[in-house]
Design an enzyme around this catalytic site. Structure first.
Site, short mmCIF file in Angstrom:
data_model
loop_
_atom_site.label_atom_id
_atom_site.label_comp_id
_atom_site.label_asym_id
_atom_site.label_seq_id
_atom_site.Cartn_x
_atom_site.Cartn_y
_atom_site.Cartn_z
N LYS A 191 25.21 10.97 45.69
CA LYS A 191 26.41 11.20 46.50
C LYS A 191 26.85 12.65 46.32
O LYS A 191 27.37 13.04 45.28
CB LYS A 191 27.56 10.27 46.11
CG LYS A 191 28.62 10.31 47.21
CD LYS A 191 30.02 10.00 46.76
CE LYS A 191 30.77 11.12 46.14
NZ LYS A 191 31.12 12.26 47.01
N GLY A 244 31.10 17.13 37.47
CA GLY A 244 32.37 17.32 38.15
C GLY A 244 33.47 17.52 37.12
O GLY A 244 33.21 17.94 35.99
N SER A 245 34.68 17.15 37.50
CA SER A 245 35.82 17.43 36.63
C SER A 245 35.92 16.40 35.48
O SER A 245 35.42 15.28 35.59
CB SER A 245 37.11 17.39 37.45
OG SER A 245 37.28 16.10 38.00
N THR A 246 36.60 16.80 34.43
CA THR A 246 36.75 15.92 33.27
C THR A 246 37.52 14.63 33.62
O THR A 246 37.07 13.54 33.23
CB THR A 246 37.42 16.71 32.12
OG1 THR A 246 36.48 17.72 31.71
CG2 THR A 246 37.77 15.83 30.93
N GLY A 249 35.16 12.37 35.37
CA GLY A 249 34.13 11.94 34.41
C GLY A 249 34.62 10.74 33.60
O GLY A 249 33.88 9.77 33.37
N GLU A 267 28.54 15.83 32.96
CA GLU A 267 28.64 17.30 32.83
C GLU A 267 29.98 17.64 33.44
O GLU A 267 30.15 17.54 34.67
CB GLU A 267 27.53 17.99 33.64
CG GLU A 267 26.13 17.69 33.21
CD GLU A 267 25.70 18.51 32.01
OE1 GLU A 267 26.42 19.43 31.60
OE2 GLU A 267 24.62 18.21 31.47
N CYS A 302 31.34 26.04 36.33
CA CYS A 302 31.85 25.24 35.21
C CYS A 302 31.85 26.04 33.91
O CYS A 302 32.74 25.89 33.09
CB CYS A 302 31.01 23.99 35.06
SG CYS A 302 29.26 24.34 34.96
N GLU A 400 41.55 24.56 33.28
CA GLU A 400 40.46 25.09 34.09
C GLU A 400 41.02 25.46 35.47
O GLU A 400 41.63 24.61 36.13
CB GLU A 400 39.36 24.02 34.23
CG GLU A 400 38.14 24.54 34.95
CD GLU A 400 37.04 23.48 35.07
OE1 GLU A 400 37.36 22.33 35.38
OE2 GLU A 400 35.87 23.85 34.87
P1 NAD Z 1 35.46 16.39 41.12
O1 NAD Z 1 35.42 15.72 39.80
O2 NAD Z 1 36.71 16.33 41.91
O3 NAD Z 1 34.32 15.79 42.08
C1 NAD Z 1 32.98 15.70 41.66
C2 NAD Z 1 32.32 14.53 42.37
O4 NAD Z 1 33.00 13.34 41.99
C3 NAD Z 1 32.41 14.61 43.90
O5 NAD Z 1 31.20 14.14 44.46
C4 NAD Z 1 33.57 13.68 44.22
O6 NAD Z 1 33.48 13.10 45.50
C5 NAD Z 1 33.42 12.62 43.15
N1 NAD Z 1 34.67 11.93 42.85
C6 NAD Z 1 35.93 12.43 42.95
N2 NAD Z 1 36.84 11.48 42.63
C7 NAD Z 1 36.15 10.35 42.33
C8 NAD Z 1 36.51 9.04 41.95
N3 NAD Z 1 37.78 8.68 41.81
N4 NAD Z 1 35.52 8.15 41.71
C9 NAD Z 1 34.23 8.50 41.85
N5 NAD Z 1 33.82 9.71 42.24
C10 NAD Z 1 34.76 10.64 42.46
O7 NAD Z 1 34.99 17.89 40.85
P2 NAD Z 1 34.81 19.06 41.90
O8 NAD Z 1 36.16 19.57 42.27
O9 NAD Z 1 33.87 18.66 42.98
O10 NAD Z 1 34.02 20.14 41.01
C11 NAD Z 1 34.65 20.96 40.12
C12 NAD Z 1 34.54 20.44 38.71
O11 NAD Z 1 33.16 20.23 38.38
C13 NAD Z 1 35.05 21.41 37.67
O12 NAD Z 1 35.81 20.72 36.73
C14 NAD Z 1 33.78 21.95 37.04
O13 NAD Z 1 33.93 22.44 35.74
C15 NAD Z 1 32.88 20.78 37.11
N6 NAD Z 1 31.47 21.18 37.00
C16 NAD Z 1 30.81 20.96 35.82
C17 NAD Z 1 29.50 21.36 35.68
C18 NAD Z 1 28.74 21.13 34.39
O14 NAD Z 1 27.52 21.23 34.39
N7 NAD Z 1 29.41 20.82 33.30
C19 NAD Z 1 28.85 21.99 36.74
C20 NAD Z 1 29.54 22.21 37.92
C21 NAD Z 1 30.86 21.79 38.04
#
Ligand code: NAD
Length: 496
Positions: A191, A244-246, A249, A267, A302, A400
């Site tokens: 996704k 994605g975000s903490t 996660g 991650e 990130c 962040e």
């Molecule tokens: P996000 O957590 O909002 O979204 C990431 C993914 O999760 C998207 O596909 C989104 O649709 C999905 N998502 C969002 N809410 C959800 C829910 N309630 N249930 C299930 N899935 C859900 O993050 P973002 O804004 O897309 O990306 C930025 C974040 O990603 C930052 O915190 C960044 O540090 C992190 N990031 C981490 C790494 C790493 O390797 N550690 C790499 C890139 C980005």
């Protein structure tokens, strides 16, 4: 040297026809509900395409397709050498479609097309190539039993891997999950982020062209709260790999507990420190890389080096060096090869960055930038911004931002620098600059981060694991260690 001129990129962009449907069981299909959502180019505000909006019904169709392909053994039971051939072909196809893939990511999320064409797309091809080449060189184990017994320890693919990824490196984040999971023999349901679904859909199509059997890689675009959640809660997904975000996660850990206890690998976010000691041999290089470390990809990285800790004796001079370098990162049209920063991905992210800048202006000295700007009277652009004398514990120091905003904090001693660096909920990456080898070893051992770069920033390669300590995640992407996430160890004990 630039890949193309602005005119050439504009001409190529005009010809792009992105896939709009989801990719399930080897076919492009509409969402079962018939719903779509718009994907918008943040540099222009224009709608690129109306994309099929997957929800739990579509996720279920994709998981069923993935499970059937896995159980049929069309990929999971192929000899690793045969999987290698398909994934190498995919790497080749990514390279031969470089312009299109770079444009899709640039238009979808605002990054400069030059970065997409020189970093993201070649990176994706390299990651597929690396796992392809690795997978037929990994041997299983025989345990040291006594005579009369033979105990085999083998790595088995898990089954269906769900992958949920963010928008900041759309193709690469999808690749980090898919390349390792597929090489290990799993079937995947991916996704992509709702802000940037286009390159993942094209990747699935290229994978089929490379010879990946139908159902082995499925891509379901949609929102996190619906499609992402459905994948996290699905009873027939064996493993969920998330970037994605903490806060999100943590939701995936809950989804696993509420459903089938699937393995969850995370991650997540970061607030990475970059420590500049006065004994650094090359402060010019340190300033170049400190600017790159926060302004590359609009700071939407990130592992961005968003906290700069500078020894007080060089602090004033170093900040002046940084201000000069920030000038080189003024945002511009992402399709213009001379632009070093592009547009911010979405209105939501843009508003968040501006809110954090406003908070910083109350607590610290804004020494450069601090404003939103328009290019050709449109688009979501933010100036490279530096705050000096940032107080530890203030919002811009702890949270962040995920934008081109640097917090500078002076320090007096090595111990103080390490304490400030580690005083965060995150532990993704850290950098330090010193000419003293003992200090380099000593400090890098003390820094709580998954990757510590010494006299550089953001060191990253398919050869080395990437991931976080503390609330920056669980598990590692990249390197052979990533295969641990996508395989289970099986003991087969034979008595004879
Ligand atoms: P996000 O957590 O909002 O979204 C990431 C993914 O999760 C998207 O596909 C989104 O649709 C999905 N998502 C969002 N809410 C959800 C829910 N309630 N249930 C299930 N899935 C859900 O993050 P973002 O804004 O897309 O990306 C930025 C974040 O990603 C930052 O915190 C960044 O540090 C992190 N990031 C981490 C790494 C790493 O390797 N550690 C790499 C890139 C980005």
């Amino acid at each position: 040297m630039s890949v193309h001129s602005l005119k050439e990129w504009n001409d190529l962009a005009a010809q792009i026809k992105p896939s709009r449907q989801m990719f399930v069981n080897g076919r492009f299909e509409d969402a079962a509900s018939g719903k779509t959502f718009d994907t918008i180019n943040p540099a222009t505000g224009e709608v690129i395409a109306a994309i099929a909006e997957g929800d739990s019904v579509d996720i279920d169709r994709a998981v069923t397709a993935a499970r059937n392909s896995f159980d049929r053994g069309v990929w999971s039971e192929e000899a690793p050498m045969n999987r290698k051939a398909v994934l190498l072909k995919l790497a080749e196809l990514i390279r031969s479609n470089l312009d299109e893939l770079a444009l899709l990511d640039s238009m979808d999320m605002g990054k400069t097309v030059e970065d997409a064409a020189t970093v993201d797309v070649p990176g994706s091809a390299l990651f597929f190539q690396w796992y392809a080449e690795a997978i037929d060189k990994i041997y299983d184990e025989v345990a040291p039993t006594g005579p009369g017994d033979l105990a085999l320890i083998t790595r088995e693919p898990l089954g269906v891997v769900g992958a949920v990824v963010p928008w900041n490196f759309p193709l690469d984040m999808a690749t980090w999950k898919a390349a390792a999971a597929l090489a290990a023999g799993n079937s995947v349901v991916l996704k992509p982020a709702e802000q940037s679904p286009l390159s993942a859909l094209r990747l699935a199509e290229l994978a089929m062209e490379a010879g990946l059997p139908e159902g082995v890689l499925n891509v379901v675009p949609g929102y996190g709260e619906t499609a992402g959640r459905a994948l996290g809660l699905h009873q027939d997904v064996d493993c969920l790999a998330f970037t994605g975000s903490t806060p999100v996660g943590k939701m995936f850990q809950q989804y696993a507990g509420q459903s089938n206890m699937k393995q969850v690998w995370l991650e997540t976010g970061g607030k990475s420190p970059n420590l500049i000691f006065a004994d650094c041999d090359n402060l010019e290089a340190a300033a170049d890389m400190a600017a790159f470390g926060i302004f590359f990809n609009q700071g939407e990285v990130c592992s961005a080096n968003s906290r700069l800790l500078v020894e007080r004796s060089i602090h004033q001079d170093f900040v002046q060096m940084l201000i000069a370098r920030a000038e080189n990162f003024q945002p511009g049209n992402p399709l213009d090869p001379s632009s070093k920063m592009g547009a911010i991905v979405s209105q939501e992210q843009y508003d968040r960055i501006l809110k954090m800048i406003a908070s910083g202006k109350k607590d610290a000295d804004c020494v450069t930038g601090g404003n939103a700007i328009k290019i050709d009277n449109r688009g979501l652009y933010v100036e490279p911004t530096i705050f000096d004398n940032v107080q530890c514990g203030s919002e811009i120091e702890t949270d962040e931002i995920f934008g081109p905003v640097l917090s500078v904090i002076p320090f007096d001693t090595e111990e103080e620098a390490v304490e400030i660096a580690n005083n965060t909920i995150y532990g993704l990456a850290a950098s330090l600059w010193t000419g003293n080898l003992s200090r380099a070893h000593r400090v890098s051992r003390k820094l709580k981060a998954g990757t510590v770069s010494v006299n550089t920033v953001d060191a990253l390669s398919p050869m080395t694991p990437f991931g976080g300590f503390k609330q920056s995640g669980v598990g590692r992407d990249l390197s052979l260690h990533a295969l641990d996430k996508y395989t289970a160890l099986k003991t087969t004990w034979i008595k004879y």
